[in-house]
Each structure stands twice: as C-alpha cells, then as structure tokens.
Design a protein around this motif. Structure first.
Motif, mmCIF file in Angstrom:
data_model
loop_
_atom_site.group_PDB
_atom_site.id
_atom_site.type_symbol
_atom_site.label_atom_id
_atom_site.label_comp_id
_atom_site.label_asym_id
_atom_site.label_seq_id
_atom_site.Cartn_x
_atom_site.Cartn_y
_atom_site.Cartn_z
ATOM 1 N N MET A 77 -0.609 -3.547 4.069
ATOM 2 C CA MET A 77 0.296 -2.778 3.199
ATOM 3 C C MET A 77 -0.265 -1.364 3.040
ATOM 4 O O MET A 77 -1.397 -1.185 2.592
ATOM 5 N N PRO A 78 0.517 -0.348 3.396
ATOM 6 C CA PRO A 78 0.030 1.025 3.268
ATOM 7 C C PRO A 78 -0.046 1.465 1.806
ATOM 8 O O PRO A 78 0.668 0.941 0.951
ATOM 9 N N SER A 79 -0.901 2.418 1.536
ATOM 10 C CA SER A 79 -0.987 2.960 0.186
ATOM 11 C C SER A 79 0.205 3.864 -0.123
ATOM 12 O O SER A 79 0.732 3.869 -1.231
ATOM 13 N N ILE A 80 0.631 4.667 0.876
ATOM 14 C CA ILE A 80 1.711 5.636 0.673
ATOM 15 C C ILE A 80 2.781 5.466 1.739
ATOM 16 O O ILE A 80 2.478 5.374 2.929
ATOM 17 N N SER A 81 4.041 5.432 1.293
ATOM 18 C CA SER A 81 5.183 5.479 2.207
ATOM 19 C C SER A 81 5.770 6.882 2.153
ATOM 20 O O SER A 81 6.139 7.366 1.077
ATOM 21 N N VAL A 82 5.853 7.538 3.291
ATOM 22 C CA VAL A 82 6.461 8.866 3.404
ATOM 23 C C VAL A 82 7.864 8.682 3.978
ATOM 24 O O VAL A 82 8.020 8.151 5.089
ATOM 25 N N ILE A 83 8.883 9.087 3.232
ATOM 26 C CA ILE A 83 10.275 8.874 3.636
ATOM 27 C C ILE A 83 10.890 10.197 4.077
ATOM 28 O O ILE A 83 10.891 11.177 3.321
ATOM 29 N N VAL A 84 11.414 10.217 5.310
ATOM 30 C CA VAL A 84 11.998 11.440 5.877
ATOM 31 C C VAL A 84 13.426 11.171 6.345
ATOM 32 O O VAL A 84 13.634 10.442 7.327
ATOM 33 N N PRO A 85 14.451 11.722 5.668
ATOM 34 C CA PRO A 85 15.812 11.663 6.209
ATOM 35 C C PRO A 85 15.914 12.623 7.395
ATOM 36 O O PRO A 85 15.437 13.760 7.314
ATOM 37 N N ASP A 96 -4.044 6.186 5.333
ATOM 38 C CA ASP A 96 -3.430 4.918 4.924
ATOM 39 C C ASP A 96 -1.983 5.150 4.483
ATOM 40 O O ASP A 96 -1.639 5.030 3.314
ATOM 41 N N TRP A 97 -1.128 5.473 5.436
ATOM 42 C CA TRP A 97 0.276 5.768 5.158
ATOM 43 C C TRP A 97 1.176 5.062 6.167
ATOM 44 O O TRP A 97 0.733 4.621 7.224
ATOM 45 N N GLU A 98 2.444 4.966 5.811
ATOM 46 C CA GLU A 98 3.492 4.634 6.774
ATOM 47 C C GLU A 98 4.532 5.744 6.689
ATOM 48 O O GLU A 98 4.749 6.335 5.620
ATOM 49 N N LEU A 99 5.129 6.057 7.810
ATOM 50 C CA LEU A 99 6.160 7.082 7.876
ATOM 51 C C LEU A 99 7.486 6.409 8.210
ATOM 52 O O LEU A 99 7.617 5.755 9.259
ATOM 53 N N ILE A 100 8.456 6.540 7.314
ATOM 54 C CA ILE A 100 9.781 5.954 7.505
ATOM 55 C C ILE A 100 10.752 7.073 7.861
ATOM 56 O O ILE A 100 11.029 7.965 7.043
ATOM 57 N N LEU A 101 11.230 7.048 9.091
ATOM 58 C CA LEU A 101 12.196 8.033 9.571
ATOM 59 C C LEU A 101 13.577 7.398 9.539
ATOM 60 O O LEU A 101 13.819 6.362 10.181
ATOM 61 N N VAL A 102 14.494 8.001 8.789
ATOM 62 C CA VAL A 102 15.863 7.486 8.707
ATOM 63 C C VAL A 102 16.768 8.433 9.476
ATOM 64 O O VAL A 102 17.119 9.511 8.991
ATOM 65 N N ASN A 151 14.316 1.211 0.042
ATOM 66 C CA ASN A 151 14.470 -0.237 0.216
ATOM 67 C C ASN A 151 13.485 -0.801 1.236
ATOM 68 O O ASN A 151 13.051 -1.957 1.123
ATOM 69 N N GLU A 152 13.146 0.000 2.234
ATOM 70 C CA GLU A 152 12.276 -0.477 3.312
ATOM 71 C C GLU A 152 10.793 -0.180 3.072
ATOM 72 O O GLU A 152 9.935 -0.716 3.761
ATOM 73 N N ALA A 153 10.487 0.682 2.123
ATOM 74 C CA ALA A 153 9.109 1.136 1.916
ATOM 75 C C ALA A 153 8.189 -0.010 1.491
ATOM 76 O O ALA A 153 8.537 -0.819 0.635
ATOM 77 N N LYS A 154 6.999 -0.044 2.077
ATOM 78 C CA LYS A 154 6.001 -1.056 1.755
ATOM 79 C C LYS A 154 4.835 -0.493 0.945
ATOM 80 O O LYS A 154 3.984 -1.243 0.471
#
Length: 338
Positions: A1-9, A31-37, A79-82
């Motif tokens: 599980m990442p500490s930070i979720s970075v969300i980018v539209p 320790d991040w995840e990058l969510i590209l929408v 909704n998808e961020a961990k």
C-alpha cells in the motif's frame, strides 16, 4: 500500500504530460502511486499514459471512452486510490522534485490531518511569481477557520484572493472517505472540495516553500469561453449554500452570498468577452446585461460595493454598478482585440 496517491486527470495533454509524469517519477520520496485518468483524450495522451505505466508498476491508468470533465476524473481517482494520503496534480503542471517528501515529513512531524505548500506561477513570457497560500506553521481548528474556511466562504473579492486550489495540499484519504467529499462541476470545483475538507479536518501543517509549478498558457480551461457558465455558477452556489448550512458557516461572513455572487459576476463578464466566444459583440453585451439582472446578482450589486479589487476588476465593478454596459463592452473590445 503506497503512502501517497497522486491523482492526475488527463485530457488532450500530450504536449505537457511527459513533464508532469516525470516530475512524479523523479521525486525524492518514492513511496507513491500515480493514478492517471485518461478522460477521453483524442490526442496522443492515452498512448503516452500507457507507455509510462508499462515502465513503472507504481503508475496505473484508467481510460474513459468520452470526456466527462475534471471533477469526474478526480472522483474516479479517489475511488481507486490506495494511498493513506492524496494529492492532486494537473496534467499541464508539475512538482518540484522534493515536493512529496517535504509535504510528507511536514505532516508526519506535526501529526496534522493535511499539509500545504506554496506555488510558483509560470507565465508564457518566462516570468515567474511565487505565492504562499498560507503562512508557514501548524494550524489548529480555530486558525483553519480564520485563515482558510472564512476567506473561502465570504471574502472572494479583496486582493489577494485566497485560492482554493486542491493541488497545493496533501489530504488524508481517511478524512475524505469518512466525510464522503467529492468534486462536482467543471469550474470552481476546487474551492468547494477544499472548503469541505477543512470543515472536517482538525489540523494543517504549512510550508511557504513553492513546491508546485503552475503553468499559465492559452490552452488552460480558464482562458476559453464557457457557454453554460450561468448554469455552472448557479450549481456552484447551490452546493456552497448546502455546505454553509451543513457546517454552520453563516455567522462568520454575513455577506458571503453577495461576495460570492460578485466574484461570479466578474468571472461571467470576462467569460462573455473571451476571444473564442462565437457571439457578436451586441450579443455579448446583452448576455452580460441579462446576467447582471438576475435577482441574485441584483441583490449583490445593490447591497455590496466591492472594494480591494485589482484596478481592472474595480473598473469593471464600477461600470456594472453604474450600468455602463456600452462602455464596458468597448473596453473589453480593446483589451481582447475583439
């Protein structure tokens, strides 16, 4: 599980996207995840997202078949961020390379529910301007109310206006989910998200370091004509009314409606005289006059005389109050070369 979720539209952002994603990959905090929408892009953005995701397992991509707007894209990301904490990054902007580490350590050391930073505005001519959203320090609930909530509710005119940019914060995913906070609408959506979040948060740690790079360019949404702005603004005010009632914010700023409506009116005027508005100059002037004649705008014009505006906006406000719509139109014709 990442500490930070970075969300980018992501929408039609091929020109800027490499710089944006690279600024996350090169963070000193790993320790991040990058969510590209990918919000229905028809340029090369979708393929570019896929190439980055194929190279780094921390990057996840979600594709939409049609464009649904920045709010829906961010909500999908939520909704998808961990991650335990959430940040938002716009596809045409980027972070300084120590941004996530600085915000994480600031929050960890203070035990706060959120962390915030300053930003650097970067103009097309190469000039830059640094803005600290808030003074450095750790704020409790009372200071959050005074320095952040009250300005967002009721002081939308006096310069410098407090900007409710969601991109300047590290948010707690737990606070967001418990309060069921979401984005709504194509414009001014940040203000309401930030407002509601800090009605639920107990503490905020702030650095005045400019860790976010905000690029101003002609492709920005705020530079283009929005045909449905009157409806968009009405929806914004409905949601703001609901938040003011829900969190008992009425008493601190008794003229918050008038201040908010004046701010919306000034945006509406600028919107009608945008260069890419297909209307004739007479149609634009008529639309401005009709917007000013709305009952909510009439009340604001009658009961609140704006003060502390920038010189240009003060001139617009004075012309609106004096009903000098022809003069207002001619000034915008010269300014925007219509």
């Amino acid at each position: 599980m990442p500490s930070i979720s970075v969300i980018v539209p992501v929408y039609q952002a091929e020109k800027f996207l490499h710089r944006c994603i690279d600024s996350v990959i090169r963070q000193t905090f790993s320790d991040w995840e990058l969510i590209l929408v990918d919000d229905g892009s028809t340029d090369g953005s979708s393929a570019l997202c896929g190439r980055f995701a194929a190279k780094d397992p921390r990057i996840r991509v979600f594709h939409r078949k049609r464009n649904q707007g920045v709010s829906e894209a961010r909500n999908l990301g939520l909704n998808e961020a961990k991650g335990d904490f959430i940040t938002f990054l716009d596809a045409d902007d980027c972070y300084e390379f120590q941004a996530l580490e600085t915000l994480w350590n600031l929050r960890e050391q203070s035990g706060a529910d959120a962390a915030a930073c300053g930003l650097t505005y970067l103009f097309p001519d190469g000039k830059a301007s640094v803005q600290a959203q808030l003074p450095a320090g750790v704020f409790g609930e009372g200071e959050i109310r005074e320095k952040l909530i009250d300005p967002l509710v009721g002081d939308r005119l006096t310069q410098p206006v407090f900007n409710g940019y969601s991109v300047c914060y590290l948010f707690s995913a737990d606070v967001i989910r418990k309060a069921r906070i979401v984005f709504d609408g194509p414009y001014l959506e940040d203000e309401l998200f930030v407002l509601e979040y800090f009605c639920c948060a107990r503490s905020l740690a702030v650095t005045d370091q400019p860790l976010y790079r905000y690029f101003l360019h002609e492709a920005s949404a705020t530079h283009h004509y929005m045909a449905n702005f009157p409806q968009v603004f009405s929806r914004f005010m409905e949601r703001k009314e609901a938040l003011v009632a829900k969190y008992g914010l009425e008493s601190s700023r008794p003229q918050w409606r008038e201040s908010s409506n004046w701010a919306g009116l000034l945006i509406a005027v600028g919107n009608e005289y945008a260069r890419d508005n297909p209307k004739s100059i007479r149609q634009r002037q008529k639309a401005v006059k009709e917007f000013c004649q709305r009952p909510d705008m009439q009340k604001a014009i009658r009961e609140l005389a704006p003060a502390g505006l920038s010189p240009n906006k003060q001139m617009v406000a004075n012309l609106v109050r004096g009903k000098h719509f022809f003069t207002l139109t001619q000034l915008y014709r010269l300014k925007n070369r219509i």
